[in-house]
Design a protein around this motif. Structure first.
Motif, PDB file in Angstrom:
ATOM      1  N   UNK A  90      79.141  36.109  36.220  1.00  0.00           N
ATOM      2  CA  UNK A  90      78.868  36.985  37.360  1.00  0.00           C
ATOM      3  C   UNK A  90      77.885  38.096  36.986  1.00  0.00           C
ATOM      4  N   UNK A  91      77.958  38.584  35.753  1.00  0.00           N
ATOM      5  CA  UNK A  91      76.986  39.590  35.322  1.00  0.00           C
ATOM      6  C   UNK A  91      75.587  38.993  35.192  1.00  0.00           C
ATOM      7  N   UNK A  92      75.496  37.720  34.808  1.00  0.00           N
ATOM      8  CA  UNK A  92      74.181  37.064  34.739  1.00  0.00           C
ATOM      9  C   UNK A  92      73.555  36.988  36.129  1.00  0.00           C
ATOM     10  N   UNK A  93      74.366  36.702  37.135  1.00  0.00           N
ATOM     11  CA  UNK A  93      73.854  36.656  38.509  1.00  0.00           C
ATOM     12  C   UNK A  93      73.283  38.015  38.886  1.00  0.00           C
ATOM     13  N   UNK A  94      74.034  39.076  38.594  1.00  0.00           N
ATOM     14  CA  UNK A  94      73.580  40.427  38.915  1.00  0.00           C
ATOM     15  C   UNK A  94      72.351  40.790  38.079  1.00  0.00           C
ATOM     16  N   UNK A  95      72.323  40.356  36.826  1.00  0.00           N
ATOM     17  CA  UNK A  95      71.169  40.620  35.960  1.00  0.00           C
ATOM     18  C   UNK A  95      69.908  39.980  36.541  1.00  0.00           C
ATOM     19  N   UNK A  96      70.032  38.755  36.999  1.00  0.00           N
ATOM     20  CA  UNK A  96      68.885  38.084  37.615  1.00  0.00           C
ATOM     21  C   UNK A  96      68.449  38.814  38.885  1.00  0.00           C
ATOM     22  N   UNK A  97      69.422  39.277  39.659  1.00  0.00           N
ATOM     23  CA  UNK A  97      69.085  40.052  40.854  1.00  0.00           C
ATOM     24  C   UNK A  97      68.333  41.323  40.460  1.00  0.00           C
ATOM     25  N   UNK A  98      68.797  41.983  39.390  1.00  0.00           N
ATOM     26  CA  UNK A  98      68.145  43.214  38.936  1.00  0.00           C
ATOM     27  C   UNK A  98      66.707  42.949  38.504  1.00  0.00           C
ATOM     28  N   UNK A  99      66.455  41.747  38.002  1.00  0.00           N
ATOM     29  CA  UNK A  99      65.101  41.371  37.613  1.00  0.00           C
ATOM     30  C   UNK A  99      64.242  40.983  38.810  1.00  0.00           C
ATOM     31  N   UNK A 100      64.850  41.006  40.004  1.00  0.00           N
ATOM     32  CA  UNK A 100      64.094  40.715  41.217  1.00  0.00           C
ATOM     33  C   UNK A 100      64.233  39.294  41.718  1.00  0.00           C
ATOM     34  N   UNK A 101      65.089  38.510  41.079  1.00  0.00           N
ATOM     35  CA  UNK A 101      65.315  37.138  41.536  1.00  0.00           C
ATOM     36  C   UNK A 101      66.480  37.191  42.523  1.00  0.00           C
ATOM     37  N   UNK A 102      66.160  37.169  43.806  1.00  0.00           N
ATOM     38  CA  UNK A 102      67.198  37.321  44.829  1.00  0.00           C
ATOM     39  C   UNK A 102      67.506  36.019  45.551  1.00  0.00           C
ATOM     40  N   UNK A 103      66.701  35.011  45.335  1.00  0.00           N
ATOM     41  CA  UNK A 103      66.913  33.707  45.962  1.00  0.00           C
ATOM     42  C   UNK A 103      68.104  33.023  45.293  1.00  0.00           C
ATOM     43  N   UNK A 105      69.262  30.122  45.546  1.00  0.00           N
ATOM     44  CA  UNK A 105      68.977  28.769  45.067  1.00  0.00           C
ATOM     45  C   UNK A 105      68.345  28.811  43.671  1.00  0.00           C
ATOM     46  N   UNK A 106      67.443  29.759  43.446  1.00  0.00           N
ATOM     47  CA  UNK A 106      66.819  29.901  42.125  1.00  0.00           C
ATOM     48  C   UNK A 106      67.849  30.354  41.094  1.00  0.00           C
ATOM     49  N   UNK A 107      68.704  31.280  41.480  1.00  0.00           N
ATOM     50  CA  UNK A 107      69.759  31.747  40.578  1.00  0.00           C
ATOM     51  C   UNK A 107      70.688  30.594  40.231  1.00  0.00           C
ATOM     52  N   UNK A 108      71.080  29.824  41.236  1.00  0.00           N
ATOM     53  CA  UNK A 108      71.978  28.682  41.015  1.00  0.00           C
ATOM     54  C   UNK A 108      71.337  27.674  40.071  1.00  0.00           C
ATOM     55  N   UNK A 110      68.982  28.191  37.783  1.00  0.00           N
ATOM     56  CA  UNK A 110      68.902  28.762  36.447  1.00  0.00           C
ATOM     57  C   UNK A 110      70.253  28.693  35.730  1.00  0.00           C
ATOM     58  N   UNK A 111      71.317  28.986  36.448  1.00  0.00           N
ATOM     59  CA  UNK A 111      72.640  29.067  35.825  1.00  0.00           C
ATOM     60  C   UNK A 111      73.432  27.760  35.874  1.00  0.00           C
ATOM     61  N   UNK A 112      72.881  26.744  36.530  1.00  0.00           N
ATOM     62  CA  UNK A 112      73.597  25.473  36.607  1.00  0.00           C
ATOM     63  C   UNK A 112      74.788  25.531  37.548  1.00  0.00           C
ATOM     64  N   UNK A 113      74.706  26.386  38.558  1.00  0.00           N
ATOM     65  CA  UNK A 113      75.761  26.537  39.556  1.00  0.00           C
ATOM     66  C   UNK A 113      75.304  25.924  40.877  1.00  0.00           C
ATOM     67  N   UNK A 114      76.245  25.785  41.782  1.00  0.00           N
ATOM     68  CA  UNK A 114      75.861  25.451  43.148  1.00  0.00           C
ATOM     69  C   UNK A 114      75.486  26.763  43.843  1.00  0.00           C
ATOM     70  N   UNK A 115      74.727  26.663  44.912  1.00  0.00           N
ATOM     71  CA  UNK A 115      74.352  27.851  45.677  1.00  0.00           C
ATOM     72  C   UNK A 115      75.614  28.527  46.204  1.00  0.00           C
ATOM     73  N   UNK A 116      76.579  27.731  46.601  1.00  0.00           N
ATOM     74  CA  UNK A 116      77.844  28.257  47.111  1.00  0.00           C
ATOM     75  C   UNK A 116      78.569  29.100  46.051  1.00  0.00           C
ATOM     76  N   UNK A 118      77.173  30.799  43.630  1.00  0.00           N
ATOM     77  CA  UNK A 118      76.443  32.065  43.511  1.00  0.00           C
ATOM     78  C   UNK A 118      76.851  33.003  44.646  1.00  0.00           C
ATOM     79  N   UNK A 119      76.889  32.492  45.876  1.00  0.00           N
ATOM     80  CA  UNK A 119      77.316  33.312  47.020  1.00  0.00           C
ATOM     81  C   UNK A 119      78.732  33.843  46.803  1.00  0.00           C
ATOM     82  N   UNK A 120      79.610  32.984  46.316  1.00  0.00           N
ATOM     83  CA  UNK A 120      81.007  33.382  46.092  1.00  0.00           C
ATOM     84  C   UNK A 120      81.097  34.513  45.081  1.00  0.00           C
TER      85      UNK A 120
END
Length: 145
Positions: A90-103, A105-108, A110-116, A118-120
């Motif tokens: 969950x901190x990696x998701x926030x870290x990516x957001x802090x770097x400006x990656x807000x999509x 789908x891109x976060x999912x 990168x992290x090997x997650x489903x988009x769902x 990431x939303x959760x």
């Protein structure tokens, strides 16, 4: 940036060597050897190394990230890392957001997650936050070096 460039260069070299080996085995019709190469490739370990590298680089750029992010939450809802973790998923998701990656789908991706997933993660964190209305803005205000 130099560290990241070096890691990518090493990865590309590794892929090139892998490709050359496969090409030689195909030409020599050494199909059993090819199968062994495929079986011995540990993508999970490669992904874990990628996460470790990301975590190290990110925390060098944002050394106070975890403490500052945890200040968004009441004491009982703050993130506690396991002994071997630099950043949790969950901190990696926030870290990516802090770097400006807000999509998501891109976060999912990168992290090997489903988009769902990431939303959760994002939704659970936001609902625990003291200031839910300004959650995303506060993430972007976390200071780098």
């Amino acid at each position: 940036i130099g560290y990241f460039f070096n890691i990518n260069s090493e990865f590309i070299s590794k892929i090139e060597n892998y490709r050359k080996t496969i090409q030689r085995k195909l030409v020599a019709r050494q199909f059993e050897d090819l199968e062994n190469i495929i079986k011995s490739t540990d993508l999970k370990k490669e992904r874990e190394n990628m996460y470790l590298n990301f975590d190290q680089i990110f925390l060098k750029l944002f050394p106070g990230f975890i403490e500052e992010f945890n200040s968004f939450f009441p004491v009982g809802d703050q993130i506690v890392l396991k002994n071997d973790e630099l950043l949790s998923p969950d901190l990696r998701i926030i870290a990516l957001m802090r770097l400006g990656i807000t999509d998501s789908e891109k976060i999912a991706n990168f992290l090997g997650f489903s988009v769902n997933t990431v939303y959760t993660y994002k939704t659970k964190l936001k609902h625990k936050a003291i200031d839910k209305d300004n959650f995303d803005e506060r993430i972007m205000q976390i200071k780098a070096l």
